[in-house]
Design an enzyme around this catalytic site. Structure first.
Site, mmCIF file in Angstrom:
data_model
loop_
_atom_site.group_PDB
_atom_site.id
_atom_site.type_symbol
_atom_site.label_atom_id
_atom_site.label_comp_id
_atom_site.label_asym_id
_atom_site.label_seq_id
_atom_site.Cartn_x
_atom_site.Cartn_y
_atom_site.Cartn_z
ATOM 1 C CB CYS A 152 -0.918 -0.019 1.216
ATOM 2 S SG CYS A 152 -1.921 1.471 1.354
ATOM 3 C CB CYS A 195 -0.627 2.589 4.052
ATOM 4 S SG CYS A 195 -2.099 1.905 3.300
ATOM 5 C CG ASP A 196 3.165 1.268 4.410
ATOM 6 O OD1 ASP A 196 2.740 1.738 5.475
ATOM 7 O OD2 ASP A 196 2.913 0.111 4.032
#
Ligand code: NAP
Length: 302
Positions: free
Chosen positions: A132, A135-136
């Site tokens: 992701c 997200c990261d």
């Protein structure tokens, strides 16, 4: 109490099914394992949903949810469905929070990113390996990252990662991308993105966090190493359909007819979790609408 329709999954297909079900005055509830929104919540930018030239996945999901709430759709989060029992004219949806009896079920549970199967992939997940970018990606500011895959997910996320990373290396097992042509053009034109063709990532390694990947060129059968701080894996999707005892294809995608009805009467499926030639927000929304109208017609015929 017997519901008219239980919708399983709160992504674009499920929320659209909810809107159509409520407008048909059906007594509907939407069950969601996490929070409503679906996978688009972690999509940075959506550029191909008509009416919105550019919108973040999270904003679009928020609009779908608001729209469904306006028509009074009841939603229950943190409810995991474990099975569906077919009792003929009613079905029982079994969940972590008890049972829901209903005349119809619409399954819109989407997909989960597939694992690559590279050596040490699991050990480095959260320590440089991610599925992701939204997200990261932030953790890789001014760093080098490898993106594995050649589909739309890999290419759009590689483009997104160039906002943070100084260098993005796409490793793809063939010499042609599968992604939409317009996404390919954007990636080829981006000076931060380079490509390693005909290659598979066999191993991920480092001391505490990711430091390099071992790559095999499948045409030359040569092994080499790429130094990297992160590995983002986008090699396809696994349907979230394990709980559903309906007919599926060999990969687990649910088989439906034109009405989006599954092999069991009164159980419908919509969106990415079913066998379909295209998995997009636009197609999921269309599917959700068809499934809800089909459920309404089925109930009328009971
Ligand atoms: P996908 O289209 O199935 O692509 C998966 C990619 O991973 C392919 O390039 C495939 O290679 C590669 N791959 C599969 N297994 C591999 C392995 N074991 N090792 C190395 N590479 C492997 O999956 P996706 O990109 O997640 O997209 C899923 C669906 O969502 C698609 O319908 C896509 O169009 C849609 N989507 C659309 C957008 C958009 O902006 N329009 C964005 C994201 C997703 P091969 O090409 O050689 O098979």
């Amino acid at each position: 109490m017997v519901y008219d329709v239980v919708i399983i999954g709160g992504g674009p297909a499920g929320l659209t099914a909810g809107i159509y079900a409520k407008r048909a005055m059906l007594n509907a509830v939407l069950l969601e394992k996490m929070g409503v929104g679906g996978q688009i919540i972690v999509t940075d930018l959506v550029e191909n949903f008509p009416g919105f030239q550019e919108i973040s996945g999270a904003d679009l999901a928020g609009k779908f949810e608001q729209h469904a709430r306006k028509f009074g759709l009841e939603t229950k989060s943190m409810v995991e469905v474990t099975g569906i029992e077919d009792r003929g004219n009613t079905k029982v949806v079994k969940t972590s929070e008890g049972e829901f009896e209903t005349k119809t079920v619409i399954i819109t549970t989407g997909t989960t990113p597939k694992k690559l199967g590279a050596k040490h992939e699991f050990a480095f997940t959260g320590r440089g390996v991610s599925y992701c970018a939204t997200c990261d990606g932030f953790f890789f500011k001014d760093k080098t990252v490898v993106v594995v895959g050649g589909g739309d997910s890999a290419i759009t996320e590689a483009i997104f990662l160039t906002k943070m990373a100084k260098k993005v290396i796409v490793v793809h097992r063939r010499d042609k991308l599968r992604a939409e042509k317009i996404n390919q053009e954007h990636a080829f034109a981006n000076p931060k993105i380079s490509f390693v063709w005909d290659s598979v990532v066999e191993e991920i390694s480092g001391k505490r966090v990711v430091e390099k990947v071992v790559v095999r060129n499948v045409k030359k059968n040569e092994v080499s190493e790429i130094k990297t701080d992160g590995v983002f894996i986008y090699v396809g999707l696994i349907p979230n359909t394990g709980f559903a005892n309906v007919k599926k294809d060999e990969w687990g995608f649910i088989i439906t007819n034109d009405s989006r009805e599954t092999s069991i009467k009164g159980i419908f499926a919509a969106g990415d979790c079913r066998v379909t030639p295209l998995r997009q927000i636009a197609t999921a929304v269309g599917d959700g609408a068809i499934a809800a109208v089909s459920a309404e017609r089925y109930i009328e015929g009971l």
